[in-house]
Design an enzyme around this catalytic site. Structure first.
Site, PDB file in Angstrom:
ATOM      1  NE  ARG A  75      39.486   3.552  70.727  1.00 41.49           N
ATOM      2  CZ  ARG A  75      39.062   4.674  70.180  1.00 41.49           C
ATOM      3  NH1 ARG A  75      39.204   5.826  70.808  1.00 41.49           N
ATOM      4  NH2 ARG A  75      38.498   4.671  68.993  1.00 41.49           N
ATOM      5  CB  THR A  79      35.066   6.872  69.000  1.00 38.88           C
ATOM      6  OG1 THR A  79      35.968   6.597  67.919  1.00 38.88           O
ATOM      7  CG2 THR A  79      35.000   5.674  69.929  1.00 38.88           C
ATOM      8  CE1 TYR A 117      35.730  15.609  50.816  1.00 42.34           C
ATOM      9  CE2 TYR A 117      34.862  17.447  49.548  1.00 42.34           C
ATOM     10  CZ  TYR A 117      34.682  16.422  50.462  1.00 42.34           C
ATOM     11  OH  TYR A 117      33.437  16.225  51.020  1.00 42.34           O
ATOM     12  CB  ILE A 126      31.523  14.145  65.416  1.00 44.69           C
ATOM     13  CG1 ILE A 126      32.526  14.754  66.399  1.00 44.69           C
ATOM     14  CG2 ILE A 126      30.240  14.953  65.420  1.00 44.69           C
ATOM     15  CD1 ILE A 126      32.756  16.234  66.233  1.00 44.69           C
ATOM     16  CB  VAL A 127      29.367  10.672  61.713  1.00 45.14           C
ATOM     17  CG1 VAL A 127      28.216   9.875  61.091  1.00 45.14           C
ATOM     18  CG2 VAL A 127      29.669  11.890  60.858  1.00 45.14           C
ATOM     19  CE1 TYR A 168      30.721   8.782  58.654  1.00 46.41           C
ATOM     20  CE2 TYR A 168      29.536   6.702  58.486  1.00 46.41           C
ATOM     21  CZ  TYR A 168      30.257   7.608  59.235  1.00 46.41           C
ATOM     22  OH  TYR A 168      30.517   7.355  60.563  1.00 46.41           O
ATOM     23  CE  LYS A 182      35.284  17.099  63.871  1.00 48.31           C
ATOM     24  NZ  LYS A 182      35.695  16.699  62.515  1.00 48.31           N
ATOM     25  N   GLY A 240      36.336   6.563  54.534  1.00 51.04           N
ATOM     26  CA  GLY A 240      37.276   5.452  54.344  1.00 51.04           C
ATOM     27  C   GLY A 240      38.562   5.696  55.101  1.00 51.04           C
ATOM     28  CG  MET A 241      38.265   7.518  58.944  1.00 52.91           C
ATOM     29  SD  MET A 241      37.974   7.825  60.691  1.00 52.91           S
ATOM     30  CE  MET A 241      37.049   6.370  61.165  1.00 52.91           C
TER      31      MET A 241
END
Length: 374
Positions: A219, A194, A95, A196-197, A286, A369, A288-289
Site C-alpha cells: 500500500r 492492520t 453469514y 483490529i484482531v 478466522y 473501524k 477470508g478477506m
C-alpha cells in the site's frame, strides 16, 4: 414492514388474551388496565433492513414503537456500536447465522441502563452495560432484553472500546491461547496485521513475551504503517511483495520459527503464513478477506506436518462459556483502561450512518473501524 410485523405480533398477543379472559371481566376495562400497568421503553430510531442485499441499498433508518419492559427485562439506551464485517455479511445474507428479516442491524455495542423491570436485580439506571453474549439488533437507540443477556462493566471504560471488545479483541485472545501452548520467547506469524484482531494479537503477544511476525498488503505509505505496528509491539512487519523470496526463514535472524500462524485473508497471504511456520506448526483461519481459497502444498502436509484449523467466535460463545467469556471481556477492558490495548477506530454520529457504512464497505479507501455513536 418491521413496524407492521411488530404490530401484528402485538395484535396476535392481544387476541389470545381475549380468548383466555374470563367472561365476567369487561374487555375494554381489562385492556385499559393492561396498558396502564405495562412499562414501555422510549420509541427507538433504528437501522432496519427488510430483505438481504447490498447494505447501502437495503438498509434504512426508521422509527420503531415502544417495547414492553417485562418483569426481568433491562431497557438500555445505546451509546455506541461498531460496523463489523460480519454485520455486513448478515445484511447481505451470506453469514451462516443471521436474524430473520425484517431485522435491525448490528451485533455488539455498549449502552447505559435506562430502566429495569420489577424483578431485575444487579442493574441500576446509569450502569454501563454490553450485550453479552452479543446478539442482533444493536443499531438502534433503545434495546430491551432479558437481564441475563446484559453484562455490567466498569463505568470508566471508554465507550468505543466497550462497544468493540467482544468480536475482535476476544477473537485475538482466544486464538493466542487456545491452539498452541506458547511460552515467552516463542513466535506468531499473521497476515491482516492492520486489522483490529491483528493489532490486538500484537499487543496480547507482547504482554506474554511472545514475538510477532506481521504481514501487510502492499500500500501507499507502508513505512508509516510498519512503524505504527512496531509501536504496538510488533517485532517484524513485511509487505507481501517483500516476501517474494525463495527462503522466507532467512529473514528470521533473531526470532524463532513460529509455531502458530493466523490467517484472515486467504490466497497468497495465507501461503506466506504457511511458509513461515516451523515443523508441526498450526495455521488458524478466522477470515477470508480476499475471497480466495487456501492452497497448501503436499510437501507442507507430509514433510512439515502442518495443521490447518478454523476459528469462529460465535460458535465458541454458544457453548457453556458465558461466565468465562465475561471474565475475559473484563480482562480485555482492563487492558484498554491501562492503555495496554489500543486500536484504530472512528466514532461517527448516528445521523452520519450512511457515510460510516460507505467507509466500512471500503468505498472510500482504507478506513479505521467505524463505530456509530448514538
Amino acid at each position: 414492514m418491521l413496524q407492521k410485523a411488530l404490530l401484528h405480533r402485538t395484535t396476535s398477543r392481544s387476541s389470545s388474551q381475549l380468548l383466555l379472559r374470563p367472561p365476567s371481566i369487561p374487555i375494554l376495562t381489562s385492556l385499559r388496565a393492561f396498558s396502564s400497568a405495562a412499562a414501555l421503553s422510549p420509541p427507538s430510531t433504528a437501522v432496519v433492513y427488510d430483505l438481504h442485499g447490498p447494505p447501502d441499498t437495503v438498509t434504512r433508518i426508521t422509527e420503531l414503537p415502544p417495547v414492553e419492559i417485562k418483569e426481568n427485562d433491562v431497557c438500555v439506551k445505546m451509546l455506541a456500536a461498531p460496523i463489523n464485517p460480519s454485520d455486513i455479511n448478515r445484511i447481505e445474507g451470506v453469514y451462516p447465522v443471521r436474524p430473520a428479516v425484517p431485522a435491525v442491524g448490528g451485533y455488539e455495542g455498549v449502552g447505559e441502563v435506562h430502566s429495569v423491570g420489577p424483578g431485575v436485580k444487579g442493574f441500576s439506571a446509569g450502569d454501563l452495560v454490553i450485550s453479552s453474549p452479543p446478539s442482533s439488533g444493536t443499531w438502534q437507540t433503545y434495546v430491551v432484553k432479558e437481564q441475563s443477556l446484559w453484562h455490567r462493566i466498569d463505568n470508566g471504560t471508554p465507550i468505543e472500546y466497550a462497544a468493540t471488545v467482544t468480536v475482535n479483541p476476544l477473537t485475538a485472545l482466544r486464538m493466542v491461547e487456545d491452539f498452541v501452548d506458547l511460552n515467552s520467547g516463542d513466535s506468531i506469524v499473521q497476515n491482516g496485521a492492520t486489522s483490529i484482531v491483528g493489532q490486538c494479537v500484537i499487543q496480547l503477544a507482547r504482554e506474554r513475551g511472545i514475538h510477532t511476525i506481521n504481514i501487510i498488503r502492499d500500500r501507499a505509505r507502508s513505512d508509516e504503517v510498519k512503524e505504527k505496528l512496531k509501536k504496538l509491539g510488533a517485532d517484524e512487519v513485511y509487505t507481501e511483495s517483500q516476501l517474494e523470496v525463495k527462503n522466507l526463514k532467512s529473514l528470521l535472524i533473531n526470532l524463532p520459527e513460529p509455531a502458530l500462524g493466523f490467517n484472515c485473508v486467504g490466497g497468497n497471504a495465507a501461503s506466506l503464513v504457511l511458509k513461515f511456520l516451523r515443523q508441526g506448526g498450526t495455521m488458524v483461519t478466522y477470515g477470508g478477506m480476499s475471497k480466495k481459497p487456501i492452497t497448501v502444498s503436499t510437501t507442507s502436509f507430509i514433510f512439515k506436518d502442518l495443521s490447518l484449523r478454523g476459528f469462529w467466535l460465535q460458535k465458541w460463545m454458544t457453548s457453556e462459556k458465558a461466565t468465562e467469556c465475561r471474565s475475559m471481556i473484563d480482562y480485555l477492558l482492563g487492558l484498554t483502561r491501562e492503555g495496554k490495548l489500543i486500536y484504530d477506530m472512528e466514532l461517527v454520529p448516528f445521523n452520519n450512518f450512511q457515510t460510516a457504512l460507505e467507509k466500512a464497505l471500503g468505498k472510500l479507501g482504507s478506513q479505521p473501524k467505524q463505530v456509530i455513536k448514538f
